[in-house]
Design an enzyme around this catalytic site. Structure first.
Site, PDB file in Angstrom:
ATOM      1  N   THR A  31       0.832  -1.209   0.000  1.00 34.98           N
ATOM      2  CA  THR A  31       0.000   0.000   0.000  1.00 34.98           C
ATOM      3  C   THR A  31       0.864   1.255   0.000  1.00 34.98           C
ATOM      4  O   THR A  31       0.398   2.316  -0.378  1.00 34.98           O
ATOM      5  CB  THR A  31      -0.913   0.021   1.243  1.00 34.98           C
ATOM      6  OG1 THR A  31      -0.115  -0.346   2.374  1.00 34.98           O
ATOM      7  CG2 THR A  31      -2.063  -0.950   1.109  1.00 34.98           C
ATOM      8  N   ASP A  32       2.143   1.129   0.421  1.00 31.85           N
ATOM      9  CA  ASP A  32       2.938   2.369   0.597  1.00 31.85           C
ATOM     10  C   ASP A  32       3.164   3.093  -0.726  1.00 31.85           C
ATOM     11  O   ASP A  32       2.990   4.308  -0.817  1.00 31.85           O
ATOM     12  CB  ASP A  32       4.247   2.113   1.373  1.00 31.85           C
ATOM     13  CG  ASP A  32       5.234   1.154   0.738  1.00 31.85           C
ATOM     14  OD1 ASP A  32       4.889   0.495  -0.278  1.00 31.85           O
ATOM     15  OD2 ASP A  32       6.370   1.050   1.255  1.00 31.85           O
TER      16      ASP A  32
ATOM     17  N   SER B 123      18.022  -3.971   4.972  1.00 35.29           N
ATOM     18  CA  SER B 123      18.648  -2.871   4.229  1.00 35.29           C
ATOM     19  C   SER B 123      18.186  -1.519   4.768  1.00 35.29           C
ATOM     20  O   SER B 123      18.997  -0.595   4.908  1.00 35.29           O
ATOM     21  CB  SER B 123      18.394  -2.990   2.727  1.00 35.29           C
ATOM     22  OG  SER B 123      17.029  -3.111   2.469  1.00 35.29           O
TER      23      SER B 123
ATOM     24  N   ASP C 111       9.585   0.913   4.978  1.00 27.97           N
ATOM     25  CA  ASP C 111      10.619   0.282   5.802  1.00 27.97           C
ATOM     26  C   ASP C 111      11.519   1.324   6.467  1.00 27.97           C
ATOM     27  O   ASP C 111      11.859   1.215   7.650  1.00 27.97           O
ATOM     28  CB  ASP C 111      11.471  -0.661   4.943  1.00 27.97           C
ATOM     29  CG  ASP C 111      10.624  -1.713   4.252  1.00 27.97           C
ATOM     30  OD1 ASP C 111       9.478  -1.927   4.695  1.00 27.97           O
ATOM     31  OD2 ASP C 111      11.093  -2.301   3.262  1.00 27.97           O
TER      32      ASP C 111
ATOM     33  N   TYR D 272       8.082  -7.598  -7.682  1.00 32.39           N
ATOM     34  CA  TYR D 272       7.738  -6.376  -6.932  1.00 32.39           C
ATOM     35  C   TYR D 272       7.501  -5.234  -7.921  1.00 32.39           C
ATOM     36  O   TYR D 272       6.492  -4.524  -7.845  1.00 32.39           O
ATOM     37  CB  TYR D 272       8.876  -6.030  -5.959  1.00 32.39           C
ATOM     38  CG  TYR D 272       8.574  -4.837  -5.067  1.00 32.39           C
ATOM     39  CD1 TYR D 272       8.011  -5.009  -3.801  1.00 32.39           C
ATOM     40  CD2 TYR D 272       8.850  -3.539  -5.487  1.00 32.39           C
ATOM     41  CE1 TYR D 272       7.728  -3.925  -2.980  1.00 32.39           C
ATOM     42  CE2 TYR D 272       8.568  -2.446  -4.673  1.00 32.39           C
ATOM     43  CZ  TYR D 272       8.018  -2.650  -3.429  1.00 32.39           C
ATOM     44  OH  TYR D 272       7.732  -1.562  -2.629  1.00 32.39           O
TER      45      TYR D 272
HETATM   46  C1  GLA Z   1       9.013  -4.050   0.734  1.00 33.75           C
HETATM   47  C2  GLA Z   1       9.235  -2.587   0.348  1.00 33.75           C
HETATM   48  C3  GLA Z   1       8.219  -1.676   1.040  1.00 33.75           C
HETATM   49  C4  GLA Z   1       6.793  -2.177   0.832  1.00 33.75           C
HETATM   50  C5  GLA Z   1       6.702  -3.666   1.133  1.00 33.75           C
HETATM   51  C6  GLA Z   1       5.355  -4.238   0.791  1.00 33.75           C
HETATM   52  O1  GLA Z   1       9.284  -4.230   2.081  1.00 33.75           O
HETATM   53  O2  GLA Z   1      10.539  -2.182   0.702  1.00 33.75           O
HETATM   54  O3  GLA Z   1       8.371  -0.353   0.580  1.00 33.75           O
HETATM   55  O4  GLA Z   1       6.339  -1.889  -0.453  1.00 33.75           O
HETATM   56  O5  GLA Z   1       7.672  -4.424   0.449  1.00 33.75           O
HETATM   57  O6  GLA Z   1       4.385  -3.722   1.630  1.00 33.75           O
END
Ligand code: GLA
Length: 390
Positions: A42-43, A135, A179, A231
């Site tokens: 969702t970010d 990371s 994150d 992704y």
């Molecule tokens: C990874 C990405 C985040 C987010 C998640 C899924 O962790 O680094 O920014 O998109 O996947 O919620």
């Protein structure tokens, strides 16, 4: 279940620094990995997330250097890397784990800061490649250390964006802001309710101990399969769907508009992706409401619904994580879901404190029956975000 290593990572970072450079560090900084309670993918859709900081973290021992090259020793990598301004100025010139360090230097320069040259030693107990944001922990710890060493005044709210730039622009990973925000802005005994558009946060009480609960984190050890490409593909699908719907981001589609929005999209795959994001944003808001009311155990069904949405609509789970979720639920967890970007990584299960061990055993048994590599599990309560330790 696994415990923490015996020798504290603070001592390992300090000893590593002294061994590598023959002097004591000027200070110690730490930043945690995270688990995301709910709000997945969702970010980057300008939506909502609810992570909390793990009690596992990356520690940086550092001191200013009067020379012209940054030098970094990493315990996990077992090597020392150094780079100068020219390498930090060109994304890609420093690769591997050190790209995240050079990336922070690059992002600070790009933002117009005079970055202090430094020597650094890094130790961490955030598992690598497990979807727990090792990371982001590295970026956040290095960023916090360099800002302090250079006496650079950057408000906490602006720091995650710098760390994310390091990852997007230098390391070449197209992640969202979750994150880095979690690693920098989380607080003990709280989950971080982040609006990824406004970057406003609310610290939502999540005191597991007081509620007699635990979050069990199960590392699925599933081999990561095409994570990067998948992704990026999910991100592109969401962005094109927003364009097709004429909205800035999928965040702008409310649950009451979902059916109308879906009827305007031809591709059934894209429809499923949109349904995940829209319903997931709603689940985050519902989870926050329950936590505000102190009804912690009641978030369980929302966690499980989030998992099923990731499995069926966003299609980012793998048999190992699905098995862990179902086994945890059968063994009495209130709710369980994969956490993080997907295609492996970790599952979290909300359990009564006394049930953590039996639920972990039930997952191990289910893995053995299916011939999967044994999982590892630990319990985690929300810890602090990035900070100077000494
Ligand atoms: C990874 C990405 C985040 C987010 C998640 C899924 O962790 O680094 O920014 O998109 O996947 O919620």
């Amino acid at each position: 279940m696994t415990g923490l290593p015996d020798e504290p990572i603070t001592e390992r970072a300090t000893a590593g620094f002294t061994r590598a450079y023959g002097t004591r560090p000027a200070g110690l900084w730490a930043a945690p990995g995270r688990v995301n309670l709910i709000g997945e993918h969702t970010d980057y859709n300008d939506g909502f997330v609810l992570p909390f900081a793990l009690p596992r973290r990356t520690v940086v021992a550092a001191a200013p250097d009067s020379g012209r090259r940054w030098t970094v020793w990493s315990e996990q990598a077992g090597e020392q890397v150094s780079f100068g301004r020219a390498q930090a100025a060109e994304p890609g010139r420093v690769s591997g784990w050190a790209a995240y360090v050079a990336g922070v230097v690059w992002a600070l320069y790009e933002a117009g800061f005079d970055v202090p040259v430094a020597r650094l030693a890094i130790a961490s107990d955030v598992p690598l490649g497990a979807g727990l944001s090792s990371s982001a922990a590295l970026e956040a710890a290095v960023l916090t250390a360099l800002l302090d060493l250079g006496e650079l005044d950057v408000p906490v709210a602006d720091r995650p964006g710098l760390a994310q730039r390091a990852e997007n622009g230098y390391a070449g990973v197209p992640c969202g802001i979750m994150d880095q925000s979690a690693s920098i802005r989380c607080r003990p005994d709280h989950a971080l309710f982040l609006d990824c558009r406004s970057l406003e946060v609310e610290q939502v009480p999540f005191d597991l101990g007081a509620a007699g609960l635990a979050v069990l984190v199960i590392d699925s050890h599933a081999p990561h399969r095409h994570v990067g490409g998948e992704y990026a593909a999910r991100r592109t699908a969401c962005e094109s769907a927003a364009t097709a719907l004429g909205v800035p981001a999928l965040r702008d589609v409310g649950t009451d508009q979902l059916d109308a929005a879906l009827s305007r999209l031809d591709d059934p795959v894209v429809r499923r992706r949109v349904r995940h994001v829209v319903t997931e944003n709603q689940r985050v808001r519902q989870t926050v409401e329950l936590l505000r009311a102190g009804r912690l155990a009641e978030i369980g069904p929302l966690l499980t619904a989030s998992h099923r949405s990731m499995r069926d609509d966003f299609e980012i789970t793998v048999p190992e994580v699905d098995t862990a979720v179902e086994a945890a639920l059968s063994a009495g967890a209130y709710g369980a879901r994969m956490t993080g970007g997907g295609f492996g990584g970790c599952v979290l299960a909300l359990v009564d404190r006394a049930a953590a061990e039996p639920v972990a055993s039930a997952v191990s048994k289910a893995y053995a029956e299916r011939g999967f590599r044994a999982p590892t599990s630990f319990t985690a309560a929300p810890g602090p975000g990035a900070q100077r330790l000494g």
